[in-house]
Design a protein around this motif. Sequence first.
Motif, PDB file in Angstrom:
ATOM      1  N   THR A 261      48.775  35.312  37.988  1.00  0.00           N
ATOM      2  CA  THR A 261      47.770  36.367  37.872  1.00  0.00           C
ATOM      3  C   THR A 261      48.435  37.701  38.165  1.00  0.00           C
ATOM      4  O   THR A 261      48.878  37.940  39.286  1.00  0.00           O
TER       5      THR A 261
ATOM      6  N   GLY B  88      45.391  29.335  45.937  1.00  0.00           N
ATOM      7  CA  GLY B  88      45.093  30.113  44.746  1.00  0.00           C
ATOM      8  C   GLY B  88      46.252  30.244  43.781  1.00  0.00           C
ATOM      9  O   GLY B  88      47.309  29.650  43.949  1.00  0.00           O
ATOM     10  N   ASP B  89      46.020  31.045  42.750  1.00  0.00           N
ATOM     11  CA  ASP B  89      47.038  31.249  41.737  1.00  0.00           C
ATOM     12  C   ASP B  89      48.182  32.070  42.283  1.00  0.00           C
ATOM     13  O   ASP B  89      47.981  32.967  43.091  1.00  0.00           O
TER      14      ASP B  89
ATOM     15  N   ARG C 130      46.241  34.571  51.163  1.00  0.00           N
ATOM     16  CA  ARG C 130      46.423  33.884  49.904  1.00  0.00           C
ATOM     17  C   ARG C 130      47.690  33.046  49.871  1.00  0.00           C
ATOM     18  O   ARG C 130      47.878  32.240  48.969  1.00  0.00           O
TER      19      ARG C 130
ATOM     20  N   THR D  76      37.001  33.349  44.698  1.00  0.00           N
ATOM     21  CA  THR D  76      37.443  34.728  44.558  1.00  0.00           C
ATOM     22  C   THR D  76      36.282  35.561  44.031  1.00  0.00           C
ATOM     23  O   THR D  76      35.828  35.352  42.915  1.00  0.00           O
TER      24      THR D  76
ATOM     25  N   GLY E 198      42.990  27.943  38.005  1.00  0.00           N
ATOM     26  CA  GLY E 198      42.862  29.003  38.999  1.00  0.00           C
ATOM     27  C   GLY E 198      41.722  28.803  39.964  1.00  0.00           C
ATOM     28  O   GLY E 198      41.020  27.797  39.952  1.00  0.00           O
ATOM     29  N   ASP E 199      41.548  29.812  40.808  1.00  0.00           N
ATOM     30  CA  ASP E 199      40.488  29.759  41.801  1.00  0.00           C
ATOM     31  C   ASP E 199      39.127  29.878  41.153  1.00  0.00           C
ATOM     32  O   ASP E 199      38.970  30.586  40.166  1.00  0.00           O
TER      33      ASP E 199
ATOM     34  N   ILE F  91      35.704  31.515  40.561  1.00  0.00           N
ATOM     35  CA  ILE F  91      35.276  32.902  40.723  1.00  0.00           C
ATOM     36  C   ILE F  91      33.791  32.966  41.059  1.00  0.00           C
ATOM     37  O   ILE F  91      32.981  32.259  40.470  1.00  0.00           O
TER      38      ILE F  91
ATOM     39  N   ARG G  67      30.634  31.229  32.701  1.00  0.00           N
ATOM     40  CA  ARG G  67      32.061  31.531  32.828  1.00  0.00           C
ATOM     41  C   ARG G  67      32.570  31.653  34.249  1.00  0.00           C
ATOM     42  O   ARG G  67      33.769  31.834  34.467  1.00  0.00           O
TER      43      ARG G  67
END
Lengths: 291, 291
Positions: free
Chosen positions: B163, B213-214, B209, A163, A213-214, A216, A237
Amino acid sequence: MRDLDAQETYLVDRMGVAFELRDLVGSGPTPQGPYAGPYGVVGLGEGWWAARLAQDWAAEFTHSGTQFVLEGGYDLGEGGLYAAASGAEIVRLGWREHVEVELLPSPLSSYRYLRFLLLATGQSDQLARIDGALLAERDRLRPEVGLDKNPAKFLAYSLLERTPMFVVPRRYPGLAEALQQVLARIGKSLSFTPPPSALEFFLTALEARHEQGDPIAAVLLGDDERKRVAQEILESRVDTLIELPEPEAEGTLAKALAYWYRLAWTAYYLALLYGVEPGDWEALEHLRQAT
Amino acid sequence: MRDLDAQETYLVDRMGVAFELRDLVGSGPTPQGPYAGPYGVVGLGEGWWAARLAQDWAAEFTHSGTQFVLEGGYDLGEGGLYAAASGAEIVRLGWREHVEVELLPSPLSSYRYLRFLLLATGQSDQLARIDGALLAERDRLRPEVGLDKNPAKFLAYSLLERTPMFVVPRRYPGLAEALQQVLARIGKSLSFTPPPSALEFFLTALEARHEQGDPIAAVLLGDDERKRVAQEILESRVDTLIELPEPEAEGTLAKALAYWYRLAWTAYYLALLYGVEPGDWEALEHLRQAT
Protein backbone atom coordinates in the motif's frame (compact mmCIF):
# COMPACT_ATOMS: atom_id res chain seq x y z
CA MET A 1 -11.21 -8.71 24.10
CA ARG A 2 -10.68 -5.96 26.67
CA ASP A 3 -13.70 -4.51 28.45
CA LEU A 4 -14.11 -0.72 28.25
CA ASP A 5 -16.46 -0.82 31.22
CA ALA A 6 -13.86 -2.49 33.45
CA GLN A 7 -11.49 -0.37 35.51
CA GLU A 8 -8.36 -2.41 34.85
CA THR A 9 -8.60 -1.61 31.14
CA TYR A 10 -7.72 2.00 32.01
CA LEU A 11 -4.41 1.17 33.70
CA VAL A 12 -2.58 1.48 30.39
CA ASP A 13 -3.36 5.22 30.40
CA ARG A 14 -0.30 6.07 32.46
CA MET A 15 -0.14 9.68 31.34
CA GLY A 16 -3.74 10.51 32.16
CA VAL A 17 -4.98 11.22 28.66
CA ALA A 18 -8.52 10.68 30.00
CA PHE A 19 -8.08 13.73 32.21
CA GLU A 20 -6.75 15.84 29.37
CA LEU A 21 -9.74 14.83 27.27
CA ARG A 22 -12.16 15.49 30.11
CA ASP A 23 -10.69 18.88 30.97
CA LEU A 24 -10.14 20.08 27.41
CA VAL A 25 -12.85 22.77 27.36
CA GLY A 26 -11.41 26.02 28.64
CA SER A 27 -7.81 24.76 28.62
CA GLY A 28 -4.88 26.49 26.95
CA PRO A 29 -3.59 30.05 26.99
CA THR A 30 -6.06 32.95 27.20
CA PRO A 31 -5.25 36.28 25.54
CA GLN A 32 -5.26 39.36 27.78
CA GLY A 33 -7.57 41.20 25.45
CA PRO A 34 -8.47 41.42 21.76
CA TYR A 35 -5.67 42.07 19.27
CA ALA A 36 -5.96 44.68 16.54
CA GLY A 37 -7.39 43.63 13.17
CA PRO A 38 -7.13 42.87 10.34
CA TYR A 39 -5.98 39.35 11.11
CA GLY A 40 -3.66 36.92 9.41
CA VAL A 41 -3.36 33.32 10.57
CA VAL A 42 -0.79 30.86 9.38
CA GLY A 43 -0.27 27.44 10.90
CA LEU A 44 2.53 24.89 10.86
CA GLY A 45 2.76 21.47 12.48
CA GLU A 46 0.04 20.97 15.05
CA GLY A 47 -1.29 24.43 14.30
CA TRP A 48 -2.39 23.54 10.77
CA TRP A 49 -6.04 22.74 11.46
CA ALA A 50 -6.81 25.80 13.58
CA ALA A 51 -5.23 27.93 10.85
CA ARG A 52 -7.29 26.22 8.16
CA LEU A 53 -10.48 26.77 10.14
CA ALA A 54 -9.56 30.42 10.63
CA GLN A 55 -9.54 30.95 6.86
CA ASP A 56 -13.27 31.52 7.22
CA TRP A 57 -12.71 34.88 8.88
CA ALA A 58 -9.02 35.71 8.48
CA ALA A 59 -6.45 35.97 5.70
CA GLU A 60 -3.33 33.84 5.67
CA PHE A 61 -1.04 36.87 5.81
CA THR A 62 -1.64 40.47 6.77
CA HIS A 63 0.55 43.54 6.51
CA SER A 64 -1.25 45.44 9.24
CA GLY A 65 -3.12 44.46 12.38
CA THR A 66 -2.08 41.12 13.83
CA GLN A 67 -0.34 38.17 12.25
CA PHE A 68 -0.81 34.98 14.25
CA VAL A 69 1.76 32.27 13.64
CA LEU A 70 0.69 28.92 15.05
CA GLU A 71 4.08 27.29 15.16
CA GLY A 72 2.81 23.91 16.20
CA GLY A 73 6.06 22.37 17.25
CA TYR A 74 7.66 19.70 15.18
CA ASP A 75 6.95 20.74 11.69
CA LEU A 76 9.86 22.18 9.80
CA GLY A 77 9.99 25.96 9.62
CA GLU A 78 9.17 27.75 6.43
CA GLY A 79 11.61 30.37 5.23
CA GLY A 80 10.11 33.71 4.39
CA LEU A 81 7.12 33.18 6.62
CA TYR A 82 7.80 36.18 8.79
CA ALA A 83 8.93 38.37 5.97
CA ALA A 84 5.52 37.84 4.37
CA ALA A 85 3.86 39.29 7.44
CA SER A 86 6.00 42.40 7.84
CA GLY A 87 4.02 45.44 8.98
CA ALA A 88 1.73 43.54 11.33
CA GLU A 89 2.23 42.71 14.99
CA ILE A 90 3.49 39.13 15.02
CA VAL A 91 2.11 36.81 17.68
CA ARG A 92 3.75 33.39 17.73
CA LEU A 93 2.09 30.50 19.54
CA GLY A 94 3.95 27.31 20.30
CA TRP A 95 6.48 25.82 22.61
CA ARG A 96 9.83 27.05 21.36
CA GLU A 97 11.81 29.62 23.31
CA HIS A 98 11.04 32.72 21.30
CA VAL A 99 7.24 32.47 21.26
CA GLU A 100 4.94 35.18 22.60
CA VAL A 101 2.31 32.66 23.75
CA GLU A 102 3.29 29.27 25.08
CA LEU A 103 1.26 26.30 23.93
CA LEU A 104 2.62 22.85 24.63
CA PRO A 105 2.45 20.04 22.08
CA SER A 106 -0.49 17.68 22.46
CA PRO A 107 -2.74 15.61 20.19
CA LEU A 108 -5.51 17.92 21.43
CA SER A 109 -3.80 21.24 20.81
CA SER A 110 -6.00 22.09 17.80
CA TYR A 111 -8.72 23.12 20.24
CA ARG A 112 -6.32 25.31 22.21
CA TYR A 113 -4.96 27.11 19.16
CA LEU A 114 -8.48 27.74 17.93
CA ARG A 115 -9.69 28.88 21.35
CA PHE A 116 -6.89 31.43 21.61
CA LEU A 117 -7.61 32.71 18.11
CA LEU A 118 -11.32 33.11 18.75
CA LEU A 119 -10.76 34.99 22.01
CA ALA A 120 -7.99 37.12 20.51
CA THR A 121 -10.23 38.20 17.64
CA GLY A 122 -13.30 38.97 19.72
CA GLN A 123 -15.32 35.88 18.86
CA SER A 124 -16.17 34.56 22.28
CA ASP A 125 -19.69 33.73 21.09
CA GLN A 126 -18.25 31.27 18.56
CA LEU A 127 -16.11 29.74 21.28
CA ALA A 128 -19.12 29.42 23.56
CA ARG A 129 -20.94 27.43 20.88
CA ILE A 130 -17.94 25.13 20.48
CA ASP A 131 -17.50 24.69 24.21
CA GLY A 132 -21.18 23.92 24.65
CA ALA A 133 -21.03 21.26 21.93
CA LEU A 134 -17.89 19.71 23.42
CA LEU A 135 -19.36 19.58 26.91
CA ALA A 136 -22.49 17.91 25.55
CA GLU A 137 -20.32 15.31 23.78
CA ARG A 138 -18.28 14.78 26.92
CA ASP A 139 -21.35 14.00 28.97
CA ARG A 140 -22.09 10.96 26.87
CA LEU A 141 -18.56 9.89 25.90
CA ARG A 142 -16.63 9.83 29.19
CA PRO A 143 -15.45 6.54 30.71
CA GLU A 144 -18.14 6.52 33.41
CA VAL A 145 -20.86 6.11 30.76
CA GLY A 146 -21.30 2.43 29.96
CA LEU A 147 -20.89 0.90 26.53
CA ASP A 148 -24.62 0.64 25.86
CA LYS A 149 -25.02 4.43 26.08
CA ASN A 150 -21.57 5.57 24.95
CA PRO A 151 -21.16 6.13 21.18
CA ALA A 152 -17.37 6.56 21.43
CA LYS A 153 -16.88 3.22 23.16
CA PHE A 154 -19.18 1.57 20.68
CA LEU A 155 -17.34 3.12 17.73
CA ALA A 156 -13.99 2.01 19.14
CA TYR A 157 -15.15 -1.60 19.14
CA SER A 158 -16.28 -1.19 15.52
CA LEU A 159 -12.90 0.17 14.44
CA LEU A 160 -10.86 -2.49 16.20
CA GLU A 161 -8.66 -4.49 13.80
CA ARG A 162 -10.01 -2.48 10.90
CA THR A 163 -8.62 0.44 8.92
CA PRO A 164 -11.00 3.40 9.10
CA MET A 165 -11.67 5.48 6.01
CA PHE A 166 -13.16 8.88 6.92
CA VAL A 167 -15.67 10.26 4.42
CA VAL A 168 -16.31 13.87 5.36
CA PRO A 169 -18.55 16.48 3.72
CA ARG A 170 -16.72 19.30 1.98
CA ARG A 171 -18.22 21.90 4.31
CA TYR A 172 -15.85 20.74 7.07
CA PRO A 173 -12.44 21.88 5.81
CA GLY A 174 -9.56 19.79 7.14
CA LEU A 175 -11.74 17.67 9.40
CA ALA A 176 -10.90 14.38 7.66
CA GLU A 177 -7.18 14.98 8.11
CA ALA A 178 -7.71 16.14 11.69
CA LEU A 179 -9.46 12.86 12.40
CA GLN A 180 -6.63 10.93 10.76
CA GLN A 181 -4.24 12.79 13.02
CA VAL A 182 -6.06 12.21 16.28
CA LEU A 183 -6.67 8.54 15.51
CA ALA A 184 -2.94 8.15 14.94
CA ARG A 185 -1.63 10.13 17.87
CA ILE A 186 -4.04 8.85 20.51
CA GLY A 187 -5.35 5.60 19.02
CA LYS A 188 -2.03 4.56 17.45
CA SER A 189 -4.06 3.55 14.42
CA LEU A 190 -3.68 4.08 10.73
CA SER A 191 -6.64 5.58 8.93
CA PHE A 192 -7.10 7.31 5.62
CA THR A 193 -9.40 9.56 3.72
CA PRO A 194 -10.39 9.51 0.04
CA PRO A 195 -9.16 12.24 -2.31
CA PRO A 196 -11.60 14.82 -3.68
CA SER A 197 -13.82 13.32 -6.38
CA ALA A 198 -14.20 10.42 -3.99
CA LEU A 199 -16.89 8.46 -5.80
CA GLU A 200 -14.59 7.28 -8.60
CA PHE A 201 -12.01 6.45 -5.94
CA PHE A 202 -14.46 4.23 -4.07
CA LEU A 203 -15.27 2.34 -7.24
CA THR A 204 -11.70 1.71 -8.28
CA ALA A 205 -9.39 1.73 -5.25
CA LEU A 206 -11.61 -0.46 -3.12
CA GLU A 207 -12.67 -2.91 -5.79
CA ALA A 208 -9.36 -4.73 -5.99
CA ARG A 209 -9.04 -4.76 -2.23
CA HIS A 210 -11.96 -7.07 -1.90
CA GLU A 211 -9.92 -10.14 -1.30
CA GLN A 212 -6.79 -8.71 0.25
CA GLY A 213 -5.45 -6.42 2.93
CA ASP A 214 -6.99 -5.12 6.09
CA PRO A 215 -10.74 -4.87 6.36
CA ILE A 216 -11.84 -1.29 5.87
CA ALA A 217 -14.39 0.49 8.04
CA ALA A 218 -15.95 3.39 6.16
CA VAL A 219 -16.91 6.14 8.60
CA LEU A 220 -19.46 8.48 7.01
CA LEU A 221 -20.01 11.89 8.54
CA GLY A 222 -22.91 14.23 7.92
CA ASP A 223 -26.16 13.48 6.24
CA ASP A 224 -26.65 14.72 2.71
CA GLU A 225 -27.17 13.51 -0.83
CA ARG A 226 -23.46 12.86 -1.23
CA LYS A 227 -23.44 10.58 1.78
CA ARG A 228 -26.36 8.60 0.39
CA VAL A 229 -24.55 7.91 -2.88
CA ALA A 230 -21.28 7.10 -1.09
CA GLN A 231 -23.16 4.69 1.12
CA GLU A 232 -24.73 2.93 -1.82
CA ILE A 233 -21.37 2.46 -3.51
CA LEU A 234 -19.48 1.51 -0.38
CA GLU A 235 -21.93 -0.99 1.02
CA SER A 236 -20.57 -3.89 -0.99
CA ARG A 237 -16.95 -2.70 -0.95
CA VAL A 238 -15.99 -2.28 2.69
CA ASP A 239 -16.03 -4.54 5.68
CA THR A 240 -18.34 -2.33 7.67
CA LEU A 241 -20.06 0.98 7.19
CA ILE A 242 -20.52 3.35 10.11
CA GLU A 243 -22.70 6.44 10.03
CA LEU A 244 -21.87 9.25 12.40
CA PRO A 245 -24.87 11.53 12.84
CA GLU A 246 -24.17 15.25 13.10
CA PRO A 247 -23.44 16.54 16.60
CA GLU A 248 -26.04 18.70 18.28
CA ALA A 249 -24.33 22.02 17.79
CA GLU A 250 -24.96 25.43 16.32
CA GLY A 251 -22.90 26.18 13.23
CA THR A 252 -20.40 24.31 11.11
CA LEU A 253 -17.39 25.20 13.24
CA ALA A 254 -18.92 23.86 16.46
CA LYS A 255 -20.08 20.73 14.65
CA ALA A 256 -16.58 20.16 13.23
CA LEU A 257 -14.97 20.45 16.64
CA ALA A 258 -17.59 18.22 18.22
CA TYR A 259 -16.95 15.54 15.58
CA TRP A 260 -13.22 15.82 16.20
CA TYR A 261 -13.69 15.58 19.97
CA ARG A 262 -15.88 12.50 19.56
CA LEU A 263 -13.19 10.80 17.50
CA ALA A 264 -10.55 11.82 20.04
CA TRP A 265 -12.51 9.94 22.70
CA THR A 266 -12.93 7.06 20.27
CA ALA A 267 -9.19 7.01 19.62
CA TYR A 268 -8.64 6.92 23.36
CA TYR A 269 -10.85 3.86 23.77
CA LEU A 270 -9.24 2.27 20.75
CA ALA A 271 -5.80 2.58 22.36
CA LEU A 272 -7.17 0.92 25.46
CA LEU A 273 -8.64 -1.91 23.40
CA TYR A 274 -5.26 -2.45 21.75
CA GLY A 275 -3.64 -2.27 25.17
CA VAL A 276 -1.31 0.55 24.14
CA GLU A 277 -0.53 3.85 25.88
CA PRO A 278 -2.91 6.53 24.53
CA GLY A 279 -0.39 9.28 25.29
CA ASP A 280 2.27 10.05 22.72
CA TRP A 281 4.94 11.65 24.83
CA GLU A 282 7.50 9.10 23.72
CA ALA A 283 6.80 9.70 20.06
CA LEU A 284 7.22 13.42 20.55
CA GLU A 285 10.48 12.90 22.41
CA HIS A 286 11.67 10.90 19.43
CA LEU A 287 10.77 13.75 17.15
CA ARG A 288 12.59 16.28 19.28
CA GLN A 289 15.74 14.28 18.66
CA ALA A 290 15.19 13.91 14.95
CA THR A 291 14.45 17.58 14.17
CA MET B 1 5.00 -12.52 -11.84
CA ARG B 2 3.96 -10.83 -15.07
CA ASP B 3 6.66 -9.37 -17.30
CA LEU B 4 6.26 -5.71 -18.26
CA ASP B 5 8.68 -6.18 -21.13
CA ALA B 6 6.57 -8.95 -22.67
CA GLN B 7 3.88 -8.10 -25.20
CA GLU B 8 1.23 -10.47 -23.87
CA THR B 9 1.16 -8.54 -20.56
CA TYR B 10 -0.43 -5.66 -22.45
CA LEU B 11 -3.42 -7.63 -23.70
CA VAL B 12 -5.39 -6.74 -20.60
CA ASP B 13 -5.43 -3.08 -21.73
CA ARG B 14 -8.53 -3.57 -23.82
CA MET B 15 -9.48 0.09 -23.84
CA GLY B 16 -6.13 1.38 -24.99
CA VAL B 17 -5.17 3.36 -21.92
CA ALA B 18 -1.56 3.21 -23.13
CA PHE B 19 -2.56 5.29 -26.14
CA GLU B 20 -4.39 7.81 -24.03
CA LEU B 21 -1.32 8.13 -21.82
CA ARG B 22 0.99 8.41 -24.81
CA ASP B 23 -1.14 11.02 -26.57
CA LEU B 24 -2.04 13.07 -23.53
CA VAL B 25 0.03 16.15 -24.36
CA GLY B 26 -2.04 18.50 -26.50
CA SER B 27 -5.27 16.57 -26.00
CA GLY B 28 -8.55 18.07 -24.82
CA PRO B 29 -10.56 21.10 -25.90
CA THR B 30 -8.76 24.25 -27.06
CA PRO B 31 -10.30 27.68 -26.42
CA GLN B 32 -10.89 29.89 -29.48
CA GLY B 33 -9.07 32.77 -27.86
CA PRO B 34 -8.38 34.27 -24.45
CA TYR B 35 -11.33 35.03 -22.19
CA ALA B 36 -11.69 38.33 -20.36
CA GLY B 37 -10.19 38.65 -16.88
CA PRO B 38 -10.37 38.76 -13.95
CA TYR B 39 -10.72 35.00 -13.60
CA GLY B 40 -12.53 32.76 -11.17
CA VAL B 41 -12.03 29.00 -11.21
CA VAL B 42 -14.06 26.52 -9.25
CA GLY B 43 -13.80 22.77 -9.65
CA LEU B 44 -15.99 19.82 -8.77
CA GLY B 45 -15.44 16.12 -9.28
CA GLU B 46 -12.59 15.44 -11.68
CA GLY B 47 -12.05 19.18 -12.02
CA TRP B 48 -10.91 19.63 -8.43
CA TRP B 49 -7.15 19.45 -8.98
CA ALA B 50 -6.96 21.82 -11.94
CA ALA B 51 -9.05 24.29 -9.92
CA ARG B 52 -6.76 23.94 -6.92
CA LEU B 53 -3.69 24.53 -9.07
CA ALA B 54 -5.36 27.58 -10.60
CA GLN B 55 -5.62 29.20 -7.16
CA ASP B 56 -2.07 30.41 -7.78
CA TRP B 57 -3.27 32.92 -10.34
CA ALA B 58 -7.08 33.04 -10.12
CA ALA B 59 -9.71 33.58 -7.44
CA GLU B 60 -12.31 30.95 -6.68
CA PHE B 61 -15.19 33.23 -7.64
CA THR B 62 -15.34 36.40 -9.65
CA HIS B 63 -18.15 38.90 -10.23
CA SER B 64 -16.69 40.21 -13.47
CA GLY B 65 -14.54 38.78 -16.24
CA THR B 66 -14.82 35.00 -16.60
CA GLN B 67 -15.95 32.37 -14.15
CA PHE B 68 -14.74 28.90 -15.12
CA VAL B 69 -16.70 26.03 -13.66
CA LEU B 70 -14.91 22.71 -14.03
CA GLU B 71 -17.85 20.44 -13.52
CA GLY B 72 -15.86 17.26 -13.54
CA GLY B 73 -18.67 14.83 -13.98
CA TYR B 74 -19.77 12.63 -11.18
CA ASP B 75 -19.39 14.79 -8.17
CA LEU B 76 -22.62 16.09 -6.73
CA GLY B 77 -23.54 19.62 -7.69
CA GLU B 78 -23.23 22.40 -5.19
CA GLY B 79 -26.22 24.69 -4.78
CA GLY B 80 -25.49 28.37 -5.01
CA LEU B 81 -22.37 27.84 -7.07
CA TYR B 82 -23.62 29.83 -10.01
CA ALA B 83 -25.26 32.50 -7.92
CA ALA B 84 -21.87 33.19 -6.34
CA ALA B 85 -20.43 33.96 -9.75
CA SER B 86 -23.16 36.30 -11.01
CA GLY B 87 -21.84 39.20 -13.06
CA ALA B 88 -19.13 37.20 -14.80
CA GLU B 89 -19.33 35.23 -18.02
CA ILE B 90 -19.80 31.64 -16.95
CA VAL B 91 -17.88 28.97 -18.84
CA ARG B 92 -18.75 25.44 -17.84
CA LEU B 93 -16.46 22.55 -18.74
CA GLY B 94 -17.56 18.95 -18.43
CA TRP B 95 -19.65 16.33 -20.12
CA ARG B 96 -23.23 17.17 -19.19
CA GLU B 97 -25.64 18.55 -21.75
CA HIS B 98 -25.61 22.19 -20.77
CA VAL B 99 -21.83 22.77 -20.79
CA GLU B 100 -20.12 25.38 -22.96
CA VAL B 101 -16.99 23.25 -23.38
CA GLU B 102 -17.17 19.49 -23.64
CA LEU B 103 -14.60 17.49 -21.70
CA LEU B 104 -15.18 13.78 -21.30
CA PRO B 105 -14.51 11.97 -18.03
CA SER B 106 -11.13 10.28 -17.77
CA PRO B 107 -8.56 9.51 -15.08
CA LEU B 108 -6.30 11.87 -17.03
CA SER B 109 -8.69 14.79 -17.37
CA SER B 110 -6.82 16.94 -14.82
CA TYR B 111 -4.31 17.75 -17.55
CA ARG B 112 -7.04 18.69 -20.01
CA TYR B 113 -8.85 20.98 -17.59
CA LEU B 114 -5.60 22.69 -16.72
CA ARG B 115 -4.53 22.97 -20.35
CA PHE B 116 -7.79 24.67 -21.28
CA LEU B 117 -7.49 27.09 -18.34
CA LEU B 118 -3.93 28.04 -19.20
CA LEU B 119 -4.78 28.70 -22.84
CA ALA B 120 -7.98 30.54 -21.96
CA THR B 121 -6.12 32.88 -19.62
CA GLY B 122 -3.21 33.62 -21.93
CA GLN B 123 -0.60 31.44 -20.25
CA SER B 124 0.61 29.35 -23.16
CA ASP B 125 4.19 29.69 -21.88
CA GLN B 126 3.22 27.84 -18.69
CA LEU B 127 1.54 25.17 -20.76
CA ALA B 128 4.62 24.82 -22.95
CA ARG B 129 6.73 24.16 -19.85
CA ILE B 130 4.28 21.50 -18.69
CA ASP B 131 4.07 19.88 -22.10
CA GLY B 132 7.83 19.81 -22.40
CA ALA B 133 8.15 18.11 -19.01
CA LEU B 134 5.48 15.56 -19.87
CA LEU B 135 7.05 14.70 -23.21
CA ALA B 136 10.41 14.21 -21.50
CA GLU B 137 8.79 11.87 -18.99
CA ARG B 138 7.02 9.99 -21.75
CA ASP B 139 10.24 9.30 -23.57
CA ARG B 140 11.54 7.25 -20.69
CA LEU B 141 8.28 5.82 -19.32
CA ARG B 142 6.52 4.37 -22.37
CA PRO B 143 6.12 0.61 -22.82
CA GLU B 144 8.84 0.35 -25.46
CA VAL B 145 11.48 1.34 -22.90
CA GLY B 146 12.66 -1.75 -21.03
CA LEU B 147 12.48 -2.24 -17.31
CA ASP B 148 16.16 -1.50 -16.71
CA LYS B 149 15.75 2.04 -18.07
CA ASN B 150 12.11 2.71 -17.23
CA PRO B 151 11.46 4.27 -13.78
CA ALA B 152 7.68 3.80 -14.02
CA LYS B 153 7.96 0.07 -14.66
CA PHE B 154 10.47 -0.24 -11.88
CA LEU B 155 8.25 1.70 -9.47
CA ALA B 156 5.27 -0.46 -10.39
CA TYR B 157 7.15 -3.58 -9.33
CA SER B 158 8.05 -1.88 -6.03
CA LEU B 159 4.43 -0.99 -5.31
CA LEU B 160 3.07 -4.43 -6.13
CA GLU B 161 1.26 -6.05 -3.18
CA ARG B 162 2.05 -3.02 -1.06
CA THR B 163 0.00 0.00 0.00
CA PRO B 164 1.70 3.21 -1.12
CA MET B 165 1.83 6.21 1.18
CA PHE B 166 2.58 9.41 -0.75
CA VAL B 167 4.65 11.97 1.14
CA VAL B 168 4.56 15.18 -0.84
CA PRO B 169 6.14 18.58 -0.14
CA ARG B 170 3.70 21.34 0.74
CA ARG B 171 4.69 23.38 -2.30
CA TYR B 172 2.72 20.97 -4.51
CA PRO B 173 -0.90 21.68 -3.52
CA GLY B 174 -3.22 18.75 -4.09
CA LEU B 175 -0.57 16.55 -5.69
CA ALA B 176 -0.76 13.83 -3.02
CA GLU B 177 -4.50 13.48 -3.51
CA ALA B 178 -4.11 13.59 -7.28
CA LEU B 179 -1.67 10.69 -7.05
CA GLN B 180 -4.09 8.79 -4.81
CA GLN B 181 -6.74 9.34 -7.45
CA VAL B 182 -4.73 8.21 -10.43
CA LEU B 183 -3.39 5.15 -8.64
CA ALA B 184 -6.97 4.17 -7.85
CA ARG B 185 -8.56 4.85 -11.19
CA ILE B 186 -5.85 3.38 -13.40
CA GLY B 187 -3.94 1.09 -11.05
CA LYS B 188 -7.01 -0.13 -9.15
CA SER B 189 -4.93 0.29 -6.02
CA LEU B 190 -5.52 1.80 -2.64
CA SER B 191 -3.01 4.36 -1.47
CA PHE B 192 -3.04 7.06 1.16
CA THR B 193 -1.34 10.22 2.22
CA PRO B 194 -0.48 11.47 5.71
CA PRO B 195 -2.33 14.46 7.17
CA PRO B 196 -0.53 17.78 7.63
CA SER B 197 1.86 17.67 10.58
CA ALA B 198 2.93 14.33 9.16
CA LEU B 199 5.91 13.63 11.38
CA GLU B 200 3.82 12.87 14.48
CA PHE B 201 1.57 10.77 12.28
CA PHE B 202 4.48 8.64 11.07
CA LEU B 203 5.58 8.01 14.63
CA THR B 204 2.19 6.98 15.93
CA ALA B 205 0.02 5.61 13.11
CA LEU B 206 2.73 3.40 11.67
CA GLU B 207 4.17 2.16 14.94
CA ALA B 208 1.33 -0.16 15.78
CA ARG B 209 1.16 -1.40 12.22
CA HIS B 210 4.53 -3.02 12.50
CA GLU B 211 3.21 -6.48 12.89
CA GLN B 212 -0.11 -6.29 11.08
CA GLY B 213 -1.82 -5.27 7.90
CA ASP B 214 -0.49 -4.66 4.44
CA PRO B 215 3.12 -3.73 3.96
CA ILE B 216 3.42 -0.01 3.34
CA ALA B 217 5.61 1.53 0.66
CA ALA B 218 6.46 5.12 1.53
CA VAL B 219 6.89 7.15 -1.65
CA LEU B 220 8.83 10.33 -0.92
CA LEU B 221 8.71 13.17 -3.41
CA GLY B 222 11.01 16.16 -3.61
CA ASP B 223 14.29 16.64 -1.88
CA ASP B 224 14.39 18.97 1.08
CA GLU B 225 15.04 19.01 4.81
CA ARG B 226 11.54 17.73 5.50
CA LYS B 227 12.11 14.70 3.32
CA ARG B 228 15.36 13.91 5.12
CA VAL B 229 13.60 13.86 8.51
CA ALA B 230 10.65 11.88 7.16
CA GLN B 231 13.05 9.37 5.70
CA GLU B 232 14.88 8.93 8.98
CA ILE B 233 11.64 8.30 10.84
CA LEU B 234 10.08 6.07 8.20
CA GLU B 235 13.06 3.85 7.55
CA SER B 236 12.27 1.45 10.38
CA ARG B 237 8.49 1.79 10.09
CA VAL B 238 7.57 0.89 6.53
CA ASP B 239 8.21 -2.10 4.35
CA THR B 240 10.05 -0.14 1.72
CA LEU B 241 11.01 3.44 1.14
CA ILE B 242 11.05 4.86 -2.38
CA GLU B 243 12.53 8.22 -3.30
CA LEU B 244 11.19 9.96 -6.37
CA PRO B 245 13.66 12.59 -7.56
CA GLU B 246 12.21 15.82 -8.90
CA PRO B 247 11.34 15.83 -12.59
CA GLU B 248 13.47 17.87 -14.91
CA ALA B 249 11.08 20.74 -15.39
CA GLU B 250 10.93 24.48 -15.03
CA GLY B 251 8.67 25.68 -12.22
CA THR B 252 6.54 24.03 -9.57
CA LEU B 253 3.48 23.59 -11.77
CA ALA B 254 5.36 21.71 -14.50
CA LYS B 255 7.11 19.59 -11.86
CA ALA B 256 3.77 18.74 -10.24
CA LEU B 257 2.23 17.66 -13.52
CA ALA B 258 5.31 15.65 -14.44
CA TYR B 259 5.18 13.81 -11.12
CA TRP B 260 1.49 13.11 -11.67
CA TYR B 261 2.13 11.84 -15.22
CA ARG B 262 4.91 9.57 -13.98
CA LEU B 263 2.57 8.04 -11.42
CA ALA B 264 -0.14 7.67 -14.06
CA TRP B 265 2.26 5.52 -16.11
CA THR B 266 3.20 3.67 -12.94
CA ALA B 267 -0.47 3.03 -12.17
CA TYR B 268 -0.86 1.71 -15.71
CA TYR B 269 1.96 -0.79 -15.26
CA LEU B 270 0.63 -1.71 -11.84
CA ALA B 271 -2.75 -2.62 -13.35
CA LEU B 272 -0.94 -4.81 -15.88
CA LEU B 273 1.02 -6.51 -13.11
CA TYR B 274 -2.23 -7.23 -11.26
CA GLY B 275 -3.72 -8.42 -14.53
CA VAL B 276 -6.65 -5.99 -14.31
CA GLU B 277 -8.04 -3.62 -16.93
CA PRO B 278 -6.34 -0.21 -16.53
CA GLY B 279 -9.37 1.58 -17.97
CA ASP B 280 -12.22 2.52 -15.67
CA TRP B 281 -15.10 2.82 -18.06
CA GLU B 282 -17.09 0.21 -16.17
CA ALA B 283 -16.65 2.02 -12.88
CA LEU B 284 -17.83 5.25 -14.44
CA GLU B 285 -20.83 3.52 -15.95
CA HIS B 286 -21.68 2.31 -12.48
CA LEU B 287 -21.48 5.83 -11.19
CA ARG B 288 -23.71 7.16 -13.92
CA GLN B 289 -26.38 4.81 -12.65
CA ALA B 290 -25.91 5.71 -8.99
CA THR B 291 -25.97 9.49 -9.37
